[in-house]
Every structure is written in structure tokens, then in C-alpha cells.
Motif scaffolding. Structure first.
Motif, mmCIF file in Angstrom:
data_model
loop_
_atom_site.group_PDB
_atom_site.id
_atom_site.type_symbol
_atom_site.label_atom_id
_atom_site.label_comp_id
_atom_site.label_asym_id
_atom_site.label_seq_id
_atom_site.Cartn_x
_atom_site.Cartn_y
_atom_site.Cartn_z
ATOM 1 N N VAL A 57 -43.526 2.882 -82.262
ATOM 2 C CA VAL A 57 -42.773 2.360 -83.615
ATOM 3 C C VAL A 57 -43.898 1.380 -83.834
ATOM 4 O O VAL A 57 -44.569 0.872 -83.418
ATOM 5 N N GLN A 58 -43.827 1.023 -85.348
ATOM 6 C CA GLN A 58 -45.247 1.415 -86.163
ATOM 7 C C GLN A 58 -43.964 0.519 -87.160
ATOM 8 O O GLN A 58 -43.069 0.955 -88.370
ATOM 9 N N THR A 59 -44.520 -0.853 -87.446
ATOM 10 C CA THR A 59 -43.980 -1.587 -88.496
ATOM 11 C C THR A 59 -45.030 -2.181 -89.553
ATOM 12 O O THR A 59 -46.808 -1.744 -89.514
ATOM 13 N N GLY A 60 -44.897 -2.100 -90.865
ATOM 14 C CA GLY A 60 -46.063 -2.265 -91.699
ATOM 15 C C GLY A 60 -47.051 -1.280 -92.448
ATOM 16 O O GLY A 60 -47.565 -0.624 -92.898
ATOM 17 N N PHE A 61 -46.171 0.114 -92.367
ATOM 18 C CA PHE A 61 -46.239 1.667 -92.687
ATOM 19 C C PHE A 61 -45.621 2.286 -93.955
ATOM 20 O O PHE A 61 -44.824 1.271 -94.063
ATOM 21 N N PRO A 62 -46.820 2.588 -94.269
ATOM 22 C CA PRO A 62 -48.033 3.188 -94.258
ATOM 23 C C PRO A 62 -48.998 3.070 -94.271
ATOM 24 O O PRO A 62 -50.448 3.065 -93.754
ATOM 25 N N GLU A 63 -49.504 1.118 -94.613
ATOM 26 C CA GLU A 63 -50.246 0.789 -94.927
ATOM 27 C C GLU A 63 -51.016 0.124 -93.827
ATOM 28 O O GLU A 63 -52.183 0.767 -93.269
ATOM 29 N N ASP A 64 -49.912 0.144 -92.795
ATOM 30 C CA ASP A 64 -50.992 -0.299 -91.615
ATOM 31 C C ASP A 64 -49.833 0.674 -90.572
ATOM 32 O O ASP A 64 -49.236 0.839 -90.234
ATOM 33 N N SER A 65 -51.089 1.990 -90.239
ATOM 34 C CA SER A 65 -51.383 2.710 -89.184
ATOM 35 C C SER A 65 -52.025 2.995 -88.332
ATOM 36 O O SER A 65 -52.417 3.557 -88.203
ATOM 37 N N ASP A 66 -51.541 3.136 -87.021
ATOM 38 C CA ASP A 66 -52.367 2.451 -86.343
ATOM 39 C C ASP A 66 -52.740 4.117 -85.748
ATOM 40 O O ASP A 66 -53.677 4.310 -85.825
ATOM 41 N N ALA A 67 -51.889 4.743 -85.354
ATOM 42 C CA ALA A 67 -52.682 6.605 -85.737
ATOM 43 C C ALA A 67 -53.403 7.372 -86.531
ATOM 44 O O ALA A 67 -54.125 7.773 -85.989
ATOM 45 N N ALA A 104 -42.909 -6.721 -90.378
ATOM 46 C CA ALA A 104 -42.865 -7.865 -88.943
ATOM 47 C C ALA A 104 -42.200 -7.352 -87.379
ATOM 48 O O ALA A 104 -42.340 -6.164 -87.362
ATOM 49 N N GLY A 105 -41.390 -8.180 -87.046
ATOM 50 C CA GLY A 105 -41.442 -7.259 -85.418
ATOM 51 C C GLY A 105 -40.461 -6.516 -85.810
ATOM 52 O O GLY A 105 -39.777 -6.820 -86.684
ATOM 53 N N PRO A 106 -40.207 -5.552 -84.776
ATOM 54 C CA PRO A 106 -39.726 -3.986 -85.174
ATOM 55 C C PRO A 106 -37.875 -4.425 -85.287
ATOM 56 O O PRO A 106 -37.255 -4.268 -86.209
ATOM 57 N N HIS A 107 -37.211 -5.912 -84.455
ATOM 58 C CA HIS A 107 -35.949 -7.078 -84.333
ATOM 59 C C HIS A 107 -35.895 -7.350 -85.845
ATOM 60 O O HIS A 107 -34.322 -6.425 -86.425
ATOM 61 N N ILE A 108 -36.749 -7.700 -86.558
ATOM 62 C CA ILE A 108 -36.513 -8.198 -87.790
ATOM 63 C C ILE A 108 -36.871 -6.826 -89.470
ATOM 64 O O ILE A 108 -35.834 -6.924 -90.008
ATOM 65 N N THR A 127 -46.751 8.995 -85.539
ATOM 66 C CA THR A 127 -46.220 8.120 -85.155
ATOM 67 C C THR A 127 -44.467 8.441 -85.269
ATOM 68 O O THR A 127 -44.236 9.107 -86.394
ATOM 69 N N GLU A 128 -43.424 8.221 -84.634
ATOM 70 C CA GLU A 128 -42.006 8.237 -84.838
ATOM 71 C C GLU A 128 -41.281 7.475 -84.999
ATOM 72 O O GLU A 128 -40.838 8.245 -86.225
ATOM 73 N N PHE A 129 -41.258 6.059 -84.849
ATOM 74 C CA PHE A 129 -40.392 5.143 -86.015
ATOM 75 C C PHE A 129 -41.247 4.395 -86.980
ATOM 76 O O PHE A 129 -41.704 3.873 -86.070
ATOM 77 N N ALA A 130 -40.792 4.196 -88.378
ATOM 78 C CA ALA A 130 -41.731 3.110 -88.705
ATOM 79 C C ALA A 130 -40.665 2.475 -89.936
ATOM 80 O O ALA A 130 -39.695 2.744 -90.366
ATOM 81 N N TRP A 131 -40.605 1.540 -90.379
ATOM 82 C CA TRP A 131 -40.492 0.441 -91.552
ATOM 83 C C TRP A 131 -41.260 -0.217 -91.821
ATOM 84 O O TRP A 131 -42.889 -0.469 -91.402
#
Length: 396
Positions: free
Chosen positions: A85-95, A169-173, A161-165
Motif C-alpha cells: 500500500v502506497q500513497t502520494g504515488f507516483p511522485e512518492d514511490s518507495d519501490a 495521506a493515510g491509506p484510509h483517508i 507497488t500493488e495498491f496506491a493512491w
């Protein structure tokens, strides 16, 4: 107590055994059960760990990048870095960051032999307005494309990266604001499926594999469903690496996170944290068991200096990687010995012990809610089995 214990996964650091002489043979397992077993099974033959943070912004991705780089540079090793789970994607990509941390230089085997690829699942790909199921970017130390046979390619690094928004913010938000909901079952199945894919489809087809699954936020941060990540991912039965907090107040936060993981049945292989000037690692080491190794890193870098910082700590990350491999080997040795140990030392009620064979002993590696997590020595996998024994023997 019994009711409370069922809410979370209980401790698995002391592995137990029980007789399964009443169970049907494998040949009598129904098709529905076989299908269920496949979806609840995880291969534990190679080292795979979940990376947890005691808080946000404590350096989980920096640690992941350093450990994956150390693993990739080891002899004949293939690595998976998975960000469910990743947020702020793709600008922020931990992978992408972890892939970039892997040196473009030589591996210990010699030669320019580390091949990296970064992929996204169908859900995450929508953040890039791409409709295909998987988007792949290849960054190789050689000039070959994915799938090309090249004898110089010895080590492979797959970052996914599997799921991203898009919303940071937090994934739930993020899910609430952006849509595209993801269930807890989706997350758990994705982790299991990617680990299985990595094991089965490794380009090198060698035995030296290593995987990290990095979580989002802290131990008790919500998943996209709103349920705590540590509850959701407990069903994956992966041991934990805890990235502690080196800042003021970090001792309490780190130890609380450690105990929260224990409460949910996680085995914590080690704790890693930066030293922000308070020597938190020393206080933490005094308050955890001696078999939980605590590693200290220098102060976290400024924005943009992450890769340089990771490469500067290569010696420490090499020690971390070596510890994790050895920790996994000890775990496997213990699991593989328990069935014979049980036959030598345990007594089961209403059982003709002379008739009990090794393959009739169920090795319980852990527990998750109403399930035991059973280890199968033949396949080197763990799978969930409903705890029916609790009803038979303790609840009438």
C-alpha cells in the motif's frame, strides 16, 4: 482470556506441536479445501520479512533500500521488495527509491550483474493513468531488456507497488477521498500471491532468495479499510523488522510498537533505528530479549540525500542482512526438528502413541485469530487451519 486471545494473533516465539492422527489423509481433502489451502499458504523456505515502523518518517524505506542493496550484492541472490500500500504515488514511490539504492556497480560475484525492475499492480497503475494490468520500468546494470537471457545477469531485484493512491495521506483517508477501495483480503492475498510469484518465477531459478514487505506508517496505522495494518497483515505470518524512532521520546514509542507486534503474534527478528543524538538504541537493547538484536544507524539524512546515506552505511546493512539470513536459518532448523522432538517428549490424550508417525504431527508455527498456522516440512510452507481443538477440549 480465551476470548481476548482470539482477537489477535498470539505469540509464536514458542512453537508447539499436536497430534493429528484423527485428521483425514491428504488424499481425502476436498476440492474446496485444496482451493482454500492454496490461498492461505506461504512458502517459508527463503528469508522474507515485513518492515514495520514505530512511527511515520523513521526511515523504513531507507532501511529497506539498504538491506535490499546488501542482499542484491551477495552471491547469486534474487530479491523482492514489495510495497502493498502506497500513497502520494507516483511522485512518492518507495519501490523506485529502493531500486535506485541498489548499486549499479559490481556484485560480490563479480561483473556488472545486478538487474533491477520496478513494477506496479493494476490498482497502482491507475495513478499513472495507465489501463494495463502491470506497468514495468526496467533499470539494468546490463543493456538487456526483461526476459533476455544473459549469462552476466546473476542477481535480480524486483521492486513492486500493488495498491496506491495519488493523495499523500493515510491509506484510509486517501481511499475515502479518491475512491478505488481495497479490502483487507485484497491486501493479504496480494502479499501472498506476489511472494509465491517471486518464488516460482525467479529469473535465476536459484535457491538464494530474499524478500522484504514494507508496511505504511506505524505499527498501529490504519490500512485502507480502517483496520490496523498489524491486524490485517498478521495473516501473512511473516517475521518482523522493526524500524525504531531515534528521536526524543523514541524509546517509549519503539518499545510500545515492539510489544504491539508481539501481542499480535509477530516474531521480531531485529530492531533498527537511527541515532538522533539520544542513544535510544542503548535503552531499547536493555529492554528487549537478548535474541532481538538492535542495530544503530547515523542520523537520518536530509531530503534528497537518501541514496548517498544508504550507500554510506553499507557495512551496517551487510551485518543486518547477514543477521536476518542466520535468523531465518535458525527458525527453519527449529521448525524441521519439532515433529521428531514431539514424538520423543509429548504425550497426547486418547492416543496410541506407537501408531503416531512423524507425518501425523502438526507443527504449529503460530496463531491468527481462530486459526492455527501449521508448518508443512515437505513443502516448507505454512497454512491456516481452524482451531477446532479449542472447541473439543476447552469449551465442551
Amino acid at each position: 482470556r480465551r476470548r481476548r486471545g482470539r482477537e489477535f494473533s498470539s505469540s509464536s516465539t514458542t512453537t508447539t506441536t499436536t497430534s493429528t492422527s484423527r485428521n483425514r489423509s491428504k488424499s481425502e481433502t476436498s476440492d474446496d479445501e485444496k482451493k482454500e489451502n492454496k490461498t492461505t499458504t506461504i512458502n517459508v523456505s527463503y528469508p522474507a520479512f515485513q518492515v514495520w515502523g514505530s512511527n511515520t518518517a523513521v526511515g523504513k524505506t531507507l532501511v529497506s533500500g539498504g538491506v535490499i542493496n546488501a542482499a542484491a550484492k551477495s552471491s547469486s541472490s534474487s530479491c523482492l521488495y514489495l510495497k502493498p500500500v502506497q500513497t502520494g504515488f507516483p511522485e512518492d514511490s518507495d519501490a523506485q527509491f529502493v531500486a535506485d539504492c541498489v548499486h549499479s556497480g559490481e556484485s560480490e560475484s563479480g561483473g556488472s550483474s545486478i538487474k533491477r525492475r520496478v513494477t506496479t499492480g493494476a490498482h497502482a497503475a491507475k495513478c499513472r493513468s495507465v489501463s494495463t494490468e502491470t506497468t514495468t520500468t526496467t533499470s539494468d546494470t546490463t543493456t538487456t531488456d526483461d526476459g533476455t537471457n544473459n549469462t552476466n545477469i546473476i542477481n535480480n531485484v524486483w521492486c513492486h507497488t500493488e495498491f496506491a493512491w495519488k493523495i499523500a495521506a493515510g491509506p484510509h483517508i486517501a481511499e475515502k477521498l479518491e475512491g478505488r477501495p481495497v479490502t483487507d483480503e485484497d491486501v493479504v492475498n496480494a502479499v501472498r500471491n506476489r511472494l509465491e510469484e517471486f518464488y516460482n518465477n525467479d529469473l535465476n531459478n536459484n535457491n538464494n532468495k530474499f524478500a522484504l514487505v514494507e508496511t505504511a506508517g506505524g505499527v498501529a496505522s490504519p490500512s485502507s479499510s480502517g483496520n490496523l495494518q498489524s491486524n490485517v497483515l498478521a495473516r501473512c505470518r511473516l517475521p518482523a523488522i522493526l524500524v525504531g524512532d531515534g528521536r526524543l521520546g523514541g524509546v517509549s514509542v519503539t518499545l510500545t510498537s515492539y510489544e504491539s507486534l508481539l501481542l499480535r503474534g509477530y516474531d521480531v527478528a531485529c530492531i533498527i533505528l537511527s541515532n538522533e543524538g539520544y542513544d535510544n538504541h542503548e535503552a531499547i537493547a536493555k529492554n528487549v530479549p537478548s535474541n532481538v538484536k538492535v542495530f544503530s544507524l547515523p542520523k537520518l539524512p536530509n531530503e534528497g540525500d537518501g541514496r548517498k546515506w544508504v550507500h554510506a552505511q553499507e557495512d551496517t546493512f551487510r551485518d543486518v542482512y547477514t543477521h536476518l539470513v542466520q535468523w531465518h536459518a535458525k527458525r527453519m532448523k527449529k521448525l524441521n526438528a519439532l515433529a521428531n522432538d514431539a514424538l520423543d517428549t509429548l504425550w497426547w490424550p486418547f492416543t496410541q502413541h506407537e501408531m503416531v508417525k512423524k507425518d501425523m504431527v502438526a507443527v504449529i508455527d503460530g496463531r491468527s485469530q481462530d486459526d492455527f498456522v501449521i508448518y508443512d516440512e515437505n513443502t516448507e510452507t505454512v497454512q491456516h487451519r481452524f482451531d477446532a481443538a479449542a472447541s473439543w477440549w476447552t469449551q465442551g
